[in-house]
Design a protein around this motif. Structure first.
Motif, PDB file in Angstrom:
ATOM      1  N   ARG A  63      81.792  66.348 -86.907  1.00  0.00           N
ATOM      2  CA  ARG A  63      82.898  66.708 -85.661  1.00  0.00           C
ATOM      3  C   ARG A  63      81.646  66.632 -84.496  1.00  0.00           C
ATOM      4  O   ARG A  63      81.313  65.726 -84.580  1.00  0.00           O
ATOM      5  CB  ARG A  63      82.470  68.452 -86.594  1.00  0.00           C
ATOM      6  N   ASN A  64      82.504  66.702 -83.277  1.00  0.00           N
ATOM      7  CA  ASN A  64      81.906  66.096 -81.757  1.00  0.00           C
ATOM      8  C   ASN A  64      81.397  67.642 -81.394  1.00  0.00           C
ATOM      9  O   ASN A  64      82.087  68.695 -81.494  1.00  0.00           O
ATOM     10  CB  ASN A  64      83.721  65.530 -81.154  1.00  0.00           C
ATOM     11  N   LEU A  65      80.856  67.523 -80.781  1.00  0.00           N
ATOM     12  CA  LEU A  65      80.124  68.238 -79.454  1.00  0.00           C
ATOM     13  C   LEU A  65      81.221  68.829 -78.588  1.00  0.00           C
ATOM     14  O   LEU A  65      81.050  70.023 -78.022  1.00  0.00           O
ATOM     15  CB  LEU A  65      78.604  66.684 -78.919  1.00  0.00           C
ATOM     16  N   HIS A  66      82.481  68.114 -78.216  1.00  0.00           N
ATOM     17  CA  HIS A  66      83.155  68.765 -77.892  1.00  0.00           C
ATOM     18  C   HIS A  66      83.767  70.162 -78.326  1.00  0.00           C
ATOM     19  O   HIS A  66      84.355  70.518 -77.598  1.00  0.00           O
ATOM     20  CB  HIS A  66      84.503  68.022 -77.222  1.00  0.00           C
ATOM     21  N   GLU A  67      83.736  70.278 -79.740  1.00  0.00           N
ATOM     22  CA  GLU A  67      84.564  70.571 -80.674  1.00  0.00           C
ATOM     23  C   GLU A  67      83.471  71.401 -80.677  1.00  0.00           C
ATOM     24  O   GLU A  67      83.959  73.086 -80.886  1.00  0.00           O
ATOM     25  CB  GLU A  67      84.842  69.627 -81.419  1.00  0.00           C
ATOM     26  N   LEU A  68      82.769  71.437 -81.237  1.00  0.00           N
ATOM     27  CA  LEU A  68      81.151  72.430 -81.387  1.00  0.00           C
ATOM     28  C   LEU A  68      81.201  73.548 -80.647  1.00  0.00           C
ATOM     29  O   LEU A  68      80.436  74.873 -80.166  1.00  0.00           O
ATOM     30  CB  LEU A  68      80.152  72.163 -82.047  1.00  0.00           C
ATOM     31  N   PHE A  69      80.909  73.068 -78.408  1.00  0.00           N
ATOM     32  CA  PHE A  69      80.353  73.715 -77.479  1.00  0.00           C
ATOM     33  C   PHE A  69      81.355  73.833 -77.110  1.00  0.00           C
ATOM     34  O   PHE A  69      82.484  72.361 -76.707  1.00  0.00           O
ATOM     35  CB  PHE A  69      79.307  72.840 -77.288  1.00  0.00           C
TER      36      PHE A  69
END
Length: 243
Positions: free
Chosen positions: A67-73
Motif C-alpha cells: 500500500r502507499n502512503l498517499h493511500e493511507l494518509f
C-alpha cells in the motif's frame, strides 16, 4: 534489495549471514517499538510496517505491504505529501512534519497526527528508501453533552422573574410557590446546567434559548417549555391577575 525492500550494502552477497542477522535484528526491534513506523520505497509504497502502524488500520503488518502512503494518509495541505517525497528523492530534507488525517480500523473514526518521512541512511537521489514515523496526537477528550434546554412552565417563569431581578420571595408569590420551592427549582437548574450561581443561570438560560431575547420584562420562550402554551400573560403577574 531484499524481500523486505531494504538496500543491501555494496559487496554484500545474497546469502550473507551477516546481512540476514542484521535484517532480523532490525525487524525484531521494529516490531517492539510502540511508535507507528513503516519503511517505504521512494514513491511511498510500504515495504515493511511494524504492528503499531498496522494497528492504526486494524490489520496485520503484512497487509500494509504494497500500500502507499498517499493511500493511507490524507494531508491537511493538499499535495504536501507528494512535494515532501519528491524533495527527498532529489536529495533535499524538508524540515517540517506533514500534518495528516486517517481513518482508524474499520469503524471509520478519523484521527490526526504528524507524519515524519526521512530517507533511510544516506539520501540516494535516484531511489532512496524512506522511513515514515507517525506521531499520533493525543486522544481528544469527548465534549460533555450540552445540558438540556428543556424546562417546565414553572421553571421558565422562575427564570424570567430571576432575569428581571425579582427576589426569591417575590418569585414565589408570583408563581404560587414557597421560598423553599423556588430555591429547589433554582438549585436543580443550576446543577443541570452546571453553573455556579443565579447570575450565571440567567445567562445560560439566554444562551440556551430558554428566555426570549426580544422581550422586556424577560419572558420564557414558549417552545422551550414542556407543556407550555402561548400566552400573553407576563410571568411577573400572579395567576389570575390582570395588567
Amino acid at each position: 534489495m531484499d524481500g523486505h525492500g531494504y538496500e543491501r550494502g555494496a559487496g554484500t552477497s545474497v546469502g550473507s549471514e551477516e546481512f540476514i542477522s542484521w535484517r532480523n535484528h532490525f525487524l525484531l526491534l521494529l516490531d517492539r517499538i510502540p511508535t507507528p513506523i513503516a519503511v517505504c520505497r521512494a514513491d511511498g509504497e510500504v515495504t515493511v510496517a511494524n504492528p503499531a502502524m498496522a494497528a492504526e488500520w486494524g490489520t496485520a503488518p503484512v497487509r500494509l505491504r504494497g500500500r502507499n502512503l498517499h493511500e493511507l494518509f490524507r494531508p491537511r495541505a493538499p499535495g504536501r505529501l507528494d512535494r515532501h517525497i519528491e524533495a527527498l528523492r532529489l536529495g533535499r530534507r524538508p524540515r517540517h512534519p506533514i500534518e495528516v488525517r486517517w481513518l482508524v480500523g474499520t469503524d471509520g473514526v478519523e484521527r490526526e497526527g504528524e507524519l515524519l518521512v526521512d530517507p533511510v541512511g544516506d539520501a540516494f537521489p535516484a531511489s532512496p528508501m524512506l522511513l515514515a514515523v507517525l506521531r499520533v496526537r493525543s486522544e481528544t477528550v469527548p465534549r460533555q453533552a450540552e445540558p438540556t434546554a428543556e424546562v417546565s412552565v414553572v421553571e421558565g417563569h422562575i427564570l424570567a422573574l430571576a432575569a428581571a431581578g425579582a427576589t426569591t420571595a417575590a418569585i414565589g408569590k408570583a408563581v404560587g410557590l414557597t421560598v423553599d420551592g423556588v430555591n429547589y427549582h433554582l438549585t436543580r437548574l443550576t446543577r443541570r446546567w452546571r453553573v455556579p450561581n443565579r447570575t450565571a443561570l440567567v445567562a445560560k438560560a439566554y444562551v440556551l434559548g430558554v428566555l426570549s431575547t426580544r422581550e422586556w420584562p424577560p419572558a420564557p420562550a414558549p417552545q422551550r417549555a414542556r407543556g407550555a402554551c402561548r400566552s400573553t400573560q407576563s410571568p411577573h403577574m400572579p395567576p389570575g391577575a390582570t395588567r
